[in-house]
Design an enzyme around this catalytic site. Structure first.
Site, PDB file in Angstrom:
ATOM      1  N   HIS A 104       0.857  -0.915  -0.447  1.00 51.24           N
ATOM      2  CA  HIS A 104       0.015  -0.147   0.279  1.00 51.24           C
ATOM      3  C   HIS A 104       1.231   1.167  -0.240  1.00 51.24           C
ATOM      4  O   HIS A 104       2.112   0.750   0.033  1.00 51.24           O
ATOM      5  CB  HIS A 104      -0.649   0.028   1.235  1.00 51.24           C
ATOM      6  CG  HIS A 104      -0.075   0.681   2.750  1.00 51.24           C
ATOM      7  ND1 HIS A 104       0.647  -0.647   3.155  1.00 51.24           N
ATOM      8  CD2 HIS A 104       0.313   0.969   2.812  1.00 51.24           C
ATOM      9  CE1 HIS A 104       1.071  -0.146   4.426  1.00 51.24           C
ATOM     10  NE2 HIS A 104      -0.142   0.843   4.489  1.00 51.24           N
ATOM     11  N   ASP A 106       0.200   4.835   2.566  1.00 49.46           N
ATOM     12  CA  ASP A 106      -0.398   5.602   2.665  1.00 49.46           C
ATOM     13  C   ASP A 106      -1.882   6.615   2.176  1.00 49.46           C
ATOM     14  O   ASP A 106      -1.257   7.586   1.962  1.00 49.46           O
ATOM     15  CB  ASP A 106       0.390   6.061   4.006  1.00 49.46           C
ATOM     16  CG  ASP A 106       1.532   5.168   4.762  1.00 49.46           C
ATOM     17  OD1 ASP A 106       1.014   4.416   4.457  1.00 49.46           O
ATOM     18  OD2 ASP A 106       2.622   5.763   5.677  1.00 49.46           O
ATOM     19  N   HIS A 256       5.338   0.680  -0.124  1.00 46.95           N
ATOM     20  CA  HIS A 256       5.370  -0.736   0.885  1.00 46.95           C
ATOM     21  C   HIS A 256       4.262  -1.910   2.081  1.00 46.95           C
ATOM     22  O   HIS A 256       3.667  -1.816   2.065  1.00 46.95           O
ATOM     23  CB  HIS A 256       6.451   0.302   2.374  1.00 46.95           C
ATOM     24  CG  HIS A 256       4.784   1.179   3.330  1.00 46.95           C
ATOM     25  ND1 HIS A 256       5.018   2.664   2.762  1.00 46.95           N
ATOM     26  CD2 HIS A 256       4.326   1.155   4.224  1.00 46.95           C
ATOM     27  CE1 HIS A 256       3.517   3.023   3.184  1.00 46.95           C
ATOM     28  NE2 HIS A 256       3.586   2.506   4.131  1.00 46.95           N
ATOM     29  N   ARG A 272       5.253   7.134  14.101  1.00 39.04           N
ATOM     30  CA  ARG A 272       5.028   7.007  12.656  1.00 39.04           C
ATOM     31  C   ARG A 272       4.814   9.285  12.828  1.00 39.04           C
ATOM     32  O   ARG A 272       3.923   9.501  13.394  1.00 39.04           O
ATOM     33  CB  ARG A 272       3.732   6.304  11.693  1.00 39.04           C
ATOM     34  CG  ARG A 272       4.171   7.173  10.944  1.00 39.04           C
ATOM     35  CD  ARG A 272       2.759   6.176   9.771  1.00 39.04           C
ATOM     36  NE  ARG A 272       1.756   7.580   9.194  1.00 39.04           N
ATOM     37  CZ  ARG A 272       1.182   6.705   8.683  1.00 39.04           C
ATOM     38  NH1 ARG A 272       0.827   5.546   8.078  1.00 39.04           N
ATOM     39  NH2 ARG A 272       0.036   7.710   8.186  1.00 39.04           N
TER      40      ARG A 272
HETATM   41  C1  OGA Z   1       2.630   2.384   8.286  1.00 40.22           C
HETATM   42  C2  OGA Z   1       3.448   1.209   8.111  1.00 40.22           C
HETATM   43  C3  OGA Z   1       5.171  -0.735   8.615  1.00 40.22           C
HETATM   44  C4  OGA Z   1       5.364  -1.092   9.397  1.00 40.22           C
HETATM   45  O1  OGA Z   1       3.340   2.885   9.472  1.00 40.22           O
HETATM   46  O2  OGA Z   1       2.319   3.172   7.277  1.00 40.22           O
HETATM   47  O3  OGA Z   1       3.419   0.675   7.305  1.00 40.22           O
HETATM   48  O4  OGA Z   1       6.106  -1.973   9.228  1.00 40.22           O
HETATM   49  N1  OGA Z   1       4.108   0.593   8.387  1.00 40.22           N
HETATM   50  O5  OGA Z   1       4.978  -1.380  10.372  1.00 40.22           O
HETATM   51 MN    MN Z   2       1.666   2.200   5.629  1.00 40.93          MN
END
Ligand code: OGA
Ligand code: MN
Length: 281
Positions: A104, A106, A256, A272
């Protein structure tokens, strides 16, 4: 500060060294970081020791900070930070456990998806010296460039329809209704990067429901074909997390996916932050 950039061997995931984000960052050092970031789409800054406020201040250098609109896992006292974690405290999760097991980008389900996300690592799941919980990144820009000319022609001008609501309604963990606040959106399937001008494939494994005038089955087949291509070996960087890593990803030129290969008592805890973006074109 004088920064150095180490190529990851993939189109993205380059490591920037020589940076201490707890110290004031002059404009020319930031410009070097931002240039490397724009060029490759995912950069890694290791060995940081950031407070939540320092992470938010650094995030602000990239643009306006955006709060995560789904769920309520803002860090108490610093709610610009989304806690991504599998830790349970007093019977309650302290963060979003599943931040994306499928490929995906974000908040693609919003009208103005974020420019970038910054993920800072505080705890890494491990057993002895084996590390779990990697994140995979793929370059949607390099993958577009690598498409055969016929496919580029086929995709030109197509719109894609994405539904967070439909996706959320299939959940069975009490989060069925969390998509209701988000109207379905239409974005170009191939979008132009607002800074570099590169063409980037823009879709999601779970959310993309219709492409152009294709039916459901043909849409699903094309989504699978494109994501298989984007996530094939030449376009992927796999990040093995260490405590103190800050990874910054561009939500236009990369996608990712979290590897969900660990479970409590192996703890994972990340912070994040997210930077506002512009409407895809
Ligand atoms: C996010 C995500 C990936 C992870 O925080 O948007 O996709 O490995 N994280 O935590
Ligand atoms: Mn993500």
């Amino acid at each position: 500060m004088t920064i150095a950039i180490r190529d990851s061997g993939a189109p993205l995931g380059h490591e920037i060294s020589g940076v201490d984000l707890t110290r004031p960052l002059d404009d020319s050092t930031f410009a070097g970081i931002e240039k490397a970031f724009n060029n490759c789409g995912v950069v890694v800054i290791r060995d940081q020791n950031l407070t939540p406020a320092q992470q938010v201040a650094f995030t602000r250098r990239f643009g306006e900070v955006e709060r995560y609109p789904v769920g309520s896992f803002g860090l108490p006292g610093q709610d610009e930070i989304l806690v991504v974690s599998n830790i349970i405290e007093e019977g309650k999760p302290i963060g979003l456990i599943d931040a994306g097991r499928n490929w995906h980008s974000d908040m693609l389900f919003t009208q103005r998806p974020p420019r970038c996300s910054l993920l800072y690592c505080l705890e890494v799941p491990h057993q002895d010296d084996k590390i779990f919980g990697d994140t995979l990144f793929a370059s949607t820009a390099a993958a577009y460039d690598g498409l055969p000319a016929g496919m580029k022609q086929r995709l030109a001008g197509l719109k894609a329809f994405h539904s967070f609501r439909a996706y959320a309604s299939t959940k069975t963990d009490g989060r069925e209704k969390e998509g209701e606040a988000f109207p379905d959106v239409i974005h170009p399937l191939v979008r132009t990067h607002p800074i570099t001008g590169r063409q980037c494939l823009y879709l999601s494994h779970s959310l993309t429901r219709r492409i152009g005038d294709l039916g459901e089955t043909e849409t699903a087949a094309l989504v699978r074909q494109l994501i298989d291509h984007i996530t094939s070996e030449p376009y992927v960087y796999r990040h093995h997390w260490r405590v103190g890593d800050l990874v910054i990803w561009d939500n236009c030129s990369s996608m990712h996916r979290a590897m969900f290969d660990y479970a409590l008592p192996q703890r994972r805890r990340m912070h994040r932050t997210t930077v506002m973006g512009t409407q895809p074109f």
